[in-house]
Design a protein around this motif. Structure first.
Motif, PDB file in Angstrom:
ATOM      1  N   LEU A  60       0.869  -1.178   0.000  1.00  0.00           N
ATOM      2  CA  LEU A  60       0.000   0.000   0.000  1.00  0.00           C
ATOM      3  C   LEU A  60       0.904   1.224   0.000  1.00  0.00           C
ATOM      4  O   LEU A  60       1.689   1.416   0.940  1.00  0.00           O
ATOM      5  N   ASN A  61       0.830   2.021  -1.063  1.00  0.00           N
ATOM      6  CA  ASN A  61       1.587   3.268  -1.135  1.00  0.00           C
ATOM      7  C   ASN A  61       0.622   4.401  -0.807  1.00  0.00           C
ATOM      8  O   ASN A  61      -0.135   4.864  -1.655  1.00  0.00           O
ATOM      9  N   MET A  62       0.643   4.818   0.465  1.00  0.00           N
ATOM     10  CA  MET A  62      -0.302   5.841   0.937  1.00  0.00           C
ATOM     11  C   MET A  62       0.298   7.219   0.716  1.00  0.00           C
ATOM     12  O   MET A  62       1.490   7.415   0.988  1.00  0.00           O
ATOM     13  N   ALA A  63      -0.527   8.159   0.277  1.00  0.00           N
ATOM     14  CA  ALA A  63      -0.030   9.496  -0.094  1.00  0.00           C
ATOM     15  C   ALA A  63       1.010   9.342  -1.194  1.00  0.00           C
ATOM     16  O   ALA A  63       2.114   9.894  -1.130  1.00  0.00           O
ATOM     17  N   CYS A  64       0.624   8.587  -2.218  1.00  0.00           N
ATOM     18  CA  CYS A  64       1.557   8.218  -3.292  1.00  0.00           C
ATOM     19  C   CYS A  64       2.014   9.425  -4.093  1.00  0.00           C
ATOM     20  O   CYS A  64       3.036   9.364  -4.784  1.00  0.00           O
ATOM     21  N   GLY A  65       1.268  10.533  -4.012  1.00  0.00           N
ATOM     22  CA  GLY A  65       1.661  11.721  -4.761  1.00  0.00           C
ATOM     23  C   GLY A  65       1.757  11.403  -6.240  1.00  0.00           C
ATOM     24  O   GLY A  65       0.887  10.750  -6.830  1.00  0.00           O
ATOM     25  N   ALA A  66       2.875  11.841  -6.842  1.00  0.00           N
ATOM     26  CA  ALA A  66       3.031  11.688  -8.292  1.00  0.00           C
ATOM     27  C   ALA A  66       3.740  10.383  -8.656  1.00  0.00           C
ATOM     28  O   ALA A  66       4.211  10.244  -9.786  1.00  0.00           O
ATOM     29  N   GLY A  67       3.840   9.466  -7.691  1.00  0.00           N
ATOM     30  CA  GLY A  67       4.382   8.135  -8.016  1.00  0.00           C
ATOM     31  C   GLY A  67       5.895   8.038  -7.945  1.00  0.00           C
ATOM     32  O   GLY A  67       6.488   7.152  -8.559  1.00  0.00           O
ATOM     33  N   ARG A  68       6.511   8.946  -7.172  1.00  0.00           N
ATOM     34  CA  ARG A  68       7.959   8.851  -6.998  1.00  0.00           C
ATOM     35  C   ARG A  68       8.309   7.468  -6.437  1.00  0.00           C
ATOM     36  O   ARG A  68       7.498   6.845  -5.776  1.00  0.00           O
ATOM     37  N   PHE A  69       9.495   6.997  -6.666  1.00  0.00           N
ATOM     38  CA  PHE A  69      10.025   5.737  -6.132  1.00  0.00           C
ATOM     39  C   PHE A  69       9.496   4.493  -6.847  1.00  0.00           C
ATOM     40  O   PHE A  69       9.746   3.378  -6.405  1.00  0.00           O
ATOM     41  N   VAL A  70       8.773   4.693  -7.949  1.00  0.00           N
ATOM     42  CA  VAL A  70       8.187   3.516  -8.612  1.00  0.00           C
ATOM     43  C   VAL A  70       9.274   2.527  -9.049  1.00  0.00           C
ATOM     44  O   VAL A  70       9.064   1.305  -9.008  1.00  0.00           O
ATOM     45  N   GLU A  71      10.449   3.046  -9.395  1.00  0.00           N
ATOM     46  CA  GLU A  71      11.527   2.161  -9.889  1.00  0.00           C
ATOM     47  C   GLU A  71      11.971   1.200  -8.794  1.00  0.00           C
ATOM     48  O   GLU A  71      12.359   0.065  -9.077  1.00  0.00           O
ATOM     49  N   LEU A  72      11.948   1.654  -7.532  1.00  0.00           N
ATOM     50  CA  LEU A  72      12.381   0.780  -6.441  1.00  0.00           C
ATOM     51  C   LEU A  72      11.239  -0.051  -5.872  1.00  0.00           C
ATOM     52  O   LEU A  72      11.429  -1.196  -5.457  1.00  0.00           O
TER      53      LEU A  72
END
Ligand SMILES: C[S@@+](CC[C@H](N)C(=O)[O-])C[C@H]1O[C@@H](n2cnc3c(N)ncnc32)[C@H](O)[C@@H]1O
Length: 227
Positions: A60-72
């Motif tokens: 669960l990515n809460m407060a995902c915003g603009a999707g930073r960190f998707v690569e990791l």
């Protein structure tokens, strides 16, 4: 619905506009210091994910915003993934960022950590740069209830900490009545106690930059007996 903590927070209002969400999307690329911050945050996350060592764990990515960190975070590898935010505009940014990356199974949900109930059943709950927006203990506690209640095992999140020079300085100015607004700062021993009362132990704590940033990353886990 007007989120409770909106009052007095220009940043939170901005995140709920198309321009604000799109501006946030490029924020960490816009200056050398932000790129440095971003590199440090990616390094911290990588080290935490190495400790979690569950590349297929539900997320669960809460407060995902603009999707930073998707690569990791590698949502494509995971069977169950929810990206949540209270801002529909931010969810759109995340959706665009994940598009075309084998992420059709990712669920995007509009959720408010200060109002909604936890959604239990995730191996890993991730929440970066949200908690410092919570101005009252009541709002912080609701967010901690949400995050802890949603995680069966691991928690990765950030807060603004008084254990950094920047945090200490801001708190000092607040105590003198010279600072009335801005990020909400937490004391680490208080936070550790609040996590423990929700069944989580702090495993690791890392500072983005102990002098120039108050942002602090926490890796916490439910002890085996409570899982
Ligand atoms: C500073 S941005 C961080 C975004 C992302 N996690 C990152 O690190 O790039 C803060 C995010 O928290 C979201 N947010 C703030 N309050 C929230 C709440 N009560 N419930 C859910 N999301 C919230 C905002 O919409 C925004 O996307």
């Amino acid at each position: 619905m007007e989120p409770k903590q909106h009052l007095g927070s220009a940043a939170l209002s901005r995140y709920q506009t198309e321009d604000g969400a799109s501006a946030y999307s490029g924020k960490f690329e816009r200056s050398p210091s932000r790129r440095r911050t971003s590199r440090r945050e990616y390094a911290i996350l990588e080290s935490f994910l190495n400790q979690v060592a569950l590349p297929e764990a539900s997320l669960l990515n809460m407060a995902c915003g603009a999707g930073r960190f998707v690569e990791l975070l590698r949502p494509a590898q995971r069977s169950k993934v929810v990206y949540a935010d209270f801002s529909p505009q931010m969810l759109e940014e995340s959706r665009a960022r994940l598009a075309g990356g084998d992420c059709d199974h990712v669920e995007f949900r509009q959720l408010d950590a200060t109002r909604d109930d936890a959604i239990p059943g995730f191996d890993l709950v991730f929440c970066v740069r949200m908690l410092h927006h919570m101005k009252t203990i009541e709002l912080q506690n609701h967010c901690l209830d949400f995050l802890c209640g949603s995680s069966d095992n691991w928690l990765v999140f950030t807060c603004a900490s008084k254990s950094t020079f920047k945090g200490w300085w801001r708190q000092f100015r607040t105590n003198l009545g010279l600072r009335k607004q801005g990020e909400c700062l937490l004391a680490m021993n208080d936070l550790t106690g609040r996590l423990r009362s929700r069944g989580f132990e702090v495993i690791s704590r890392k500072f983005v930059d102990r002098v120039f940033s108050s942002q602090t990353w926490i890796l916490a886990r439910r002890p085996a007996a409570e899982r």
